[in-house]
Enzyme design. Structure first.
Site, PDB file in Angstrom:
ATOM      1  N   PRO A 260      -4.126  -0.359   9.149  1.00 37.10           N
ATOM      2  CA  PRO A 260      -3.691  -1.688   9.115  1.00 37.10           C
ATOM      3  C   PRO A 260      -2.186  -1.838   8.154  1.00 37.10           C
ATOM      4  O   PRO A 260      -2.694  -1.632   6.961  1.00 37.10           O
ATOM      5  CB  PRO A 260      -4.833  -2.574   8.491  1.00 37.10           C
ATOM      6  CG  PRO A 260      -5.343  -1.683   7.908  1.00 37.10           C
ATOM      7  CD  PRO A 260      -5.383  -0.347   8.800  1.00 37.10           C
ATOM      8  N   ASP A 436      -1.486   1.377   3.598  1.00 42.34           N
ATOM      9  CA  ASP A 436      -2.767   1.363   4.616  1.00 42.34           C
ATOM     10  C   ASP A 436      -3.740   0.311   3.693  1.00 42.34           C
ATOM     11  O   ASP A 436      -4.182   0.690   2.651  1.00 42.34           O
ATOM     12  CB  ASP A 436      -3.447   2.590   4.570  1.00 42.34           C
ATOM     13  CG  ASP A 436      -4.709   2.578   5.692  1.00 42.34           C
ATOM     14  OD1 ASP A 436      -5.151   1.406   5.746  1.00 42.34           O
ATOM     15  OD2 ASP A 436      -4.884   3.602   6.054  1.00 42.34           O
ATOM     16  N   HIS A 437      -3.876  -0.939   4.306  1.00 37.40           N
ATOM     17  CA  HIS A 437      -4.611  -1.906   3.474  1.00 37.40           C
ATOM     18  C   HIS A 437      -6.028  -1.565   3.262  1.00 37.40           C
ATOM     19  O   HIS A 437      -6.806  -2.168   2.795  1.00 37.40           O
ATOM     20  CB  HIS A 437      -4.223  -3.316   4.139  1.00 37.40           C
ATOM     21  CG  HIS A 437      -4.171  -4.369   3.311  1.00 37.40           C
ATOM     22  ND1 HIS A 437      -4.845  -4.656   2.031  1.00 37.40           N
ATOM     23  CD2 HIS A 437      -3.084  -5.410   3.233  1.00 37.40           C
ATOM     24  CE1 HIS A 437      -4.512  -5.358   1.360  1.00 37.40           C
ATOM     25  NE2 HIS A 437      -3.441  -6.237   1.989  1.00 37.40           N
ATOM     26  N   ARG A 438      -6.469  -0.555   4.079  1.00 33.93           N
ATOM     27  CA  ARG A 438      -7.774  -0.200   4.007  1.00 33.93           C
ATOM     28  C   ARG A 438      -8.000   0.446   2.668  1.00 33.93           C
ATOM     29  O   ARG A 438      -9.050   0.565   1.903  1.00 33.93           O
ATOM     30  CB  ARG A 438      -8.211   0.889   5.295  1.00 33.93           C
ATOM     31  CG  ARG A 438      -8.312   0.143   6.518  1.00 33.93           C
ATOM     32  CD  ARG A 438      -8.724   1.335   7.551  1.00 33.93           C
ATOM     33  NE  ARG A 438      -7.581   2.427   7.485  1.00 33.93           N
ATOM     34  CZ  ARG A 438      -7.720   3.493   8.353  1.00 33.93           C
ATOM     35  NH1 ARG A 438      -8.561   3.612   9.194  1.00 33.93           N
ATOM     36  NH2 ARG A 438      -6.615   4.277   8.075  1.00 33.93           N
TER      37      ARG A 438
END
Length: 466
Positions: A260, A436-438
């Protein structure tokens, strides 16, 4: 006295489980005597062009694949006549010889049945390869089409005019051109893929003197109109998807639909950094070193990572773990003749500014020359892409697979800017950070980008960060 025997060399895996490589050129011919580790071919993987050394000392008896052919790992590509009775690298279970610019050849061995690997794609090649049982064919003349090799059972390539009993292969525009010129397509030799008749085939047929002068004049005029419009004579140009372009496409699709992405932008006054760059270039300490804005941006990124290490990590889906790197392999996106590549500088975190400058210069020159090895393209932890060299201010870069962040640096432009409560002409740059928003929260990404911006806006801020 040892008896001579035939040894086959099968295409090895040139790194990280690659399933195929393309034979670009042979450096030897049938009948040549070669030494151990002598370069015999140049092959292209999905990552790099690699020189393939000979695993035997002996005489070449057969070249099994043509230049331009994509070959599956484990397929025989060359045979040698060697002295002795011991099994060489071609025997199962033994490692082949290491190629130049690549530390090892892994996965060597025959392709198991039912492996699901794609069939070999045969394409037009520049020079034919002679086999052990037949003499090398003569090179094609200017009027003689090159015959495209085909798989067993596939339709043979057309090598002459179509017979009257079959409809010649051509496109509607070509058929219209032939009709306008009064050309019977069954008399024309097709030189396109699989014998396809092209516009050039029709025009060449007309130019050969088989038609009246009026028809030849019409053909010339038709070609001139296309040239005057700055267009190719064919309506479409098709290029096989292979090599770096194929790998890059797969990687970008995987990254875009797996991680994401979040992207943030920061526009800053980099006048102090540009002034520092000028002073460093004039310094004896940096004499002979190539310093650029990219060098200083890369150094600022490495410093900022110490404060925000989550940007230097990856998501391990298989083990459900977050892997944080305690080192930095800094990837630098490079536009090359083979397409976009992202080679990386190993252990960039431990380098001084002069060492980083040297590494960047070497990386860029190697990439532009198309000599980047698979090892240099693997193992990156975070990347930079310099879109400013193309005059672009900002963008939304896609993450390199397996990395948590990528920084895009835009062009340095002189712009009106607020400076000490007044408007002044300053040098301004926009930074774009995708992450990467994770792995990275908005706060961490923002602080990381702000730290880089603070260093570039005022290089002296480094004293407060390290």
């Amino acid at each position: 006295m040892s008896a001579a025997m035939i040894k086959e060399f099968r295409l090895p895996d040139l790194g990280e489980g690659l399933t195929e490589s393309e034979i670009l050129s042979w450096k030897v011919a049938v009948g040549d005597t070669v030494a151990l580790n002598q370069v015999i071919a140049e092959v292209e993987t999905a990552k790099a062009v690699v020189e393939l050394p000979s695993p035997f000392a002996g005489v070449v008896t057969a070249l099994h694949e043509q230049p331009g052919t994509v070959v599956e790992v484990g397929k025989p590509i060359v045979s040698f006549e060697v002295e002795g009775d011991d099994d060489g690298p071609a025997a199962a279970g033994q490692a082949p010889v290491t190629p130049k610019r690549e530390p090892n050849l892994v996965g060597y061995g025959a392709v198991p049945e039912g492996s699901g690997r794609p069939a070999r794609r045969a394409r037009t090649f520049a020079s034919p390869v002679a086999g052990p049982a037949a003499a090398a064919p003569a090179a094609p003349t200017a009027t003689e089409p090159v015959i495209e090799p085909v798989e067993t059972g596939a339709p043979a390539a057309r090598t002459g005019p179509a017979s009257a009993a079959e409809r010649p292969r051509s496109t509607p525009p070509v058929r219209k051109l032939a009709k306008d010129l009064g050309v019977e397509l069954t008399a024309v030799t097709g030189t396109g893929a699989g014998g396809l008749i092209t516009r050039d085939d029709v025009r060449n047929f007309v130019g050969g003197g088989d038609l009246p002068a009026a028809a030849r004049a019409l053909a010339g005029a038709e070609g001139a109109v296309g040239a005057a419009r700055g267009m190719a004579t064919e309506r479409e140009t098709r290029t096989p998807i292979k090599g770096v372009r194929k790998l890059t496409a797969a990687a970008m699709v995987s990254s875009a639909f797996t991680a994401p992405h979040a992207t943030e932008f920061l526009t800053i006054d980099v006048t102090p950094t540009m002034e520092l760059l000028s002073r460093l270039k004039a310094s004896r300490t940096f004499e002979g070193f190539k310093l650029t804005p990219l060098t200083l941006v890369a150094k600022a990124l490495l410093i900022a990572l110490r404060r925000q290490p989550s940007l230097n990590s990856r998501w391990d889906e298989a083990n459900q773990e977050i892997v944080q790197y305690n080192y930095v392999n800094l990837g630098i996106a490079a536009a090359t003749p083979r397409g976009l590549t992202v080679p990386n500088i190993k252990d960039a975190h431990s380098m001084s500014l002069t060492e980083l400058s040297t590494a960047l210069t070497s990386l860029t020159e190697t990439a532009r020359a198309g000599k980047t090895s698979p090892a240099e393209l693997s193992g990156g932890t975070i990347s930079i892409t310099n879109i400013g060299v193309f005059g672009i201010d900002a963008g939304t870069p896609i993450l390199n697979p397996g990395e948590a962040a990528i920084l895009a640096m835009g062009a340095v432009r002189k712009m009106p800017w607020e400076y000490r409560d007044e408007v002044a002409l300053r040098q301004v740059m926009t930074l774009s950070l995708s992450f990467d928003h994770r792995l990275v929260d908005g706060e961490q990404g923002s602080r990381f980008l702000a730290d880089i911006g603070a260093i570039l806006a005022d290089p002296g801020m480094v004293l407060a960060m390290v």
